[in-house]
Design a protein around this motif. Structure first.
Motif, PDB file in Angstrom:
ATOM      1  N   ILE A  31     -34.609 -27.672  10.737  1.00 33.28           N
ATOM      2  CA  ILE A  31     -35.461 -26.491  10.589  1.00 33.28           C
ATOM      3  C   ILE A  31     -34.625 -25.381   9.975  1.00 33.28           C
ATOM      4  O   ILE A  31     -33.519 -25.097  10.444  1.00 33.28           O
ATOM      5  CB  ILE A  31     -36.031 -26.024  11.935  1.00 33.28           C
ATOM      6  N   ASN A  32     -35.150 -24.745   8.975  1.00 25.92           N
ATOM      7  CA  ASN A  32     -34.433 -23.654   8.317  1.00 25.92           C
ATOM      8  C   ASN A  32     -35.020 -22.323   8.780  1.00 25.92           C
ATOM      9  O   ASN A  32     -34.965 -22.011   9.959  1.00 25.92           O
ATOM     10  CB  ASN A  32     -34.484 -23.856   6.814  1.00 25.92           C
ATOM     11  N   ASP A  33     -35.618 -21.575   7.912  1.00 24.03           N
ATOM     12  CA  ASP A  33     -36.189 -20.297   8.309  1.00 24.03           C
ATOM     13  C   ASP A  33     -37.454 -20.493   9.141  1.00 24.03           C
ATOM     14  O   ASP A  33     -38.196 -21.464   8.954  1.00 24.03           O
ATOM     15  CB  ASP A  33     -36.540 -19.456   7.076  1.00 24.03           C
ATOM     16  N   MET A  34     -37.667 -19.565  10.054  1.00 23.55           N
ATOM     17  CA  MET A  34     -38.885 -19.543  10.867  1.00 23.55           C
ATOM     18  C   MET A  34     -39.488 -18.147  10.758  1.00 23.55           C
ATOM     19  O   MET A  34     -38.759 -17.171  10.524  1.00 23.55           O
ATOM     20  CB  MET A  34     -38.565 -19.827  12.331  1.00 23.55           C
ATOM     21  N   GLY A  35     -40.788 -18.057  10.978  1.00 24.45           N
ATOM     22  CA  GLY A  35     -41.397 -16.740  10.890  1.00 24.45           C
ATOM     23  C   GLY A  35     -42.734 -16.659  11.580  1.00 24.45           C
ATOM     24  O   GLY A  35     -43.331 -17.679  11.942  1.00 24.45           O
ATOM     25  N   TRP A  36     -43.149 -15.427  11.782  1.00 22.26           N
ATOM     26  CA  TRP A  36     -44.480 -15.140  12.329  1.00 22.26           C
ATOM     27  C   TRP A  36     -45.230 -14.264  11.339  1.00 22.26           C
ATOM     28  O   TRP A  36     -44.669 -13.319  10.766  1.00 22.26           O
ATOM     29  CB  TRP A  36     -44.380 -14.414  13.674  1.00 22.26           C
ATOM     30  N   THR A  52     -33.641 -16.493  10.173  1.00 19.29           N
ATOM     31  CA  THR A  52     -33.029 -17.564   9.391  1.00 19.29           C
ATOM     32  C   THR A  52     -32.300 -18.537  10.312  1.00 19.29           C
ATOM     33  O   THR A  52     -32.162 -18.309  11.518  1.00 19.29           O
ATOM     34  CB  THR A  52     -32.019 -16.990   8.395  1.00 19.29           C
ATOM     35  N   TRP A  53     -31.778 -19.618   9.697  1.00 20.27           N
ATOM     36  CA  TRP A  53     -31.022 -20.606  10.483  1.00 20.27           C
ATOM     37  C   TRP A  53     -29.767 -19.972  11.057  1.00 20.27           C
ATOM     38  O   TRP A  53     -29.219 -20.436  12.048  1.00 20.27           O
ATOM     39  CB  TRP A  53     -30.670 -21.799   9.602  1.00 20.27           C
ATOM     40  N   ALA A  54     -29.303 -18.855  10.427  1.00 22.47           N
ATOM     41  CA  ALA A  54     -28.109 -18.148  10.900  1.00 22.47           C
ATOM     42  C   ALA A  54     -28.474 -16.999  11.835  1.00 22.47           C
ATOM     43  O   ALA A  54     -27.630 -16.131  12.107  1.00 22.47           O
ATOM     44  CB  ALA A  54     -27.324 -17.618   9.710  1.00 22.47           C
ATOM     45  N   ASP A  55     -29.722 -16.957  12.301  1.00 22.57           N
ATOM     46  CA  ASP A  55     -30.189 -15.941  13.242  1.00 22.57           C
ATOM     47  C   ASP A  55     -30.261 -14.540  12.657  1.00 22.57           C
ATOM     48  O   ASP A  55     -30.224 -13.550  13.398  1.00 22.57           O
ATOM     49  CB  ASP A  55     -29.337 -15.923  14.522  1.00 22.57           C
ATOM     50  N   MET A  56     -30.369 -14.440  11.367  1.00 21.88           N
ATOM     51  CA  MET A  56     -30.609 -13.127  10.755  1.00 21.88           C
ATOM     52  C   MET A  56     -32.108 -12.863  10.809  1.00 21.88           C
ATOM     53  O   MET A  56     -32.911 -13.717  10.454  1.00 21.88           O
ATOM     54  CB  MET A  56     -30.109 -13.118   9.316  1.00 21.88           C
ATOM     55  N   THR A  57     -32.471 -11.663  11.247  1.00 20.09           N
ATOM     56  CA  THR A  57     -33.871 -11.329  11.451  1.00 20.09           C
ATOM     57  C   THR A  57     -34.352 -10.237  10.495  1.00 20.09           C
ATOM     58  O   THR A  57     -33.561  -9.432   9.991  1.00 20.09           O
ATOM     59  CB  THR A  57     -34.128 -10.875  12.887  1.00 20.09           C
ATOM     60  N   ASN A  58     -35.658 -10.240  10.283  1.00 23.17           N
ATOM     61  CA  ASN A  58     -36.293  -9.245   9.440  1.00 23.17           C
ATOM     62  C   ASN A  58     -37.654  -8.930  10.040  1.00 23.17           C
ATOM     63  O   ASN A  58     -38.349  -9.840  10.512  1.00 23.17           O
ATOM     64  CB  ASN A  58     -36.461  -9.778   8.021  1.00 23.17           C
ATOM     65  N   TYR A  59     -38.028  -7.631  10.045  1.00 27.81           N
ATOM     66  CA  TYR A  59     -39.281  -7.223  10.669  1.00 27.81           C
ATOM     67  C   TYR A  59     -40.095  -6.343   9.732  1.00 27.81           C
ATOM     68  O   TYR A  59     -39.549  -5.549   8.947  1.00 27.81           O
ATOM     69  CB  TYR A  59     -39.012  -6.436  11.956  1.00 27.81           C
ATOM     70  N   GLU A  60     -41.395  -6.483   9.855  1.00 31.98           N
ATOM     71  CA  GLU A  60     -42.308  -5.555   9.189  1.00 31.98           C
ATOM     72  C   GLU A  60     -42.137  -4.186   9.849  1.00 31.98           C
ATOM     73  O   GLU A  60     -41.899  -4.099  11.063  1.00 31.98           O
ATOM     74  CB  GLU A  60     -43.741  -6.077   9.327  1.00 31.98           C
TER      75      GLU A  60
END
Length: 122
Positions: A31-36, A52-60
């Motif tokens: 599993i690579n990137d995950m998102g909602w 991301t697979w490296a636990d980098m997060t991004n939010y609206e």
């Protein structure tokens, strides 16, 4: 056959909290990137958060400081902790995972969950 199964949606009052889960099943290599994502009535689907697979997060922008995305690779699961919910957060929430089918695959495939309804009352 790969499936993403979501859970945790429901009805909550404004200011309340919910935790969404999305678990992947089936045969794949990684599993690579995950998102909602979410889609409110009459609106287009929009990104809520990614990890991301490296636990980098991004939010609206509208959910920053209120929502937290996390993942458990051993359980093949992505979570979305939603706090301080607002009526404008009401939508169907979908998870998405980018999966590598086999060790030899040269590209990833995106899979979507079936969606879970989140309703926030004022």
């Amino acid at each position: 056959q790969v499936q993403l199964v979501e859970s945790g949606g429901g009805l909550v009052q404004a200011g309340g909290s919910l935790r969404l889960s999305c678990a992947a099943s089936g045969k794949f290599f990684s599993i690579n990137d995950m998102g909602w994502y979410r889609q409110a009535p009459g609106k287009q689907r929009e990104l809520v958060a990614t990890i991301t697979w490296a636990d980098m997060t991004n939010y609206e922008d509208s959910v920053k400081g209120r929502f937290t995305i996390s993942r458990d690779n051993a359980k093949k699961t992505v979570y979305l902790q939603m706090n301080a919910l607002k009526p404008e957060d009401t939508a169907v929430y979908y998870c998405k995972m980018s999966l590598t089918p086999t060790y030899y695959s040269s590209r990833n495939i995106d899979y979507w969950g079936q969606g879970t309804q989140v309703t926030v009352s004022s």
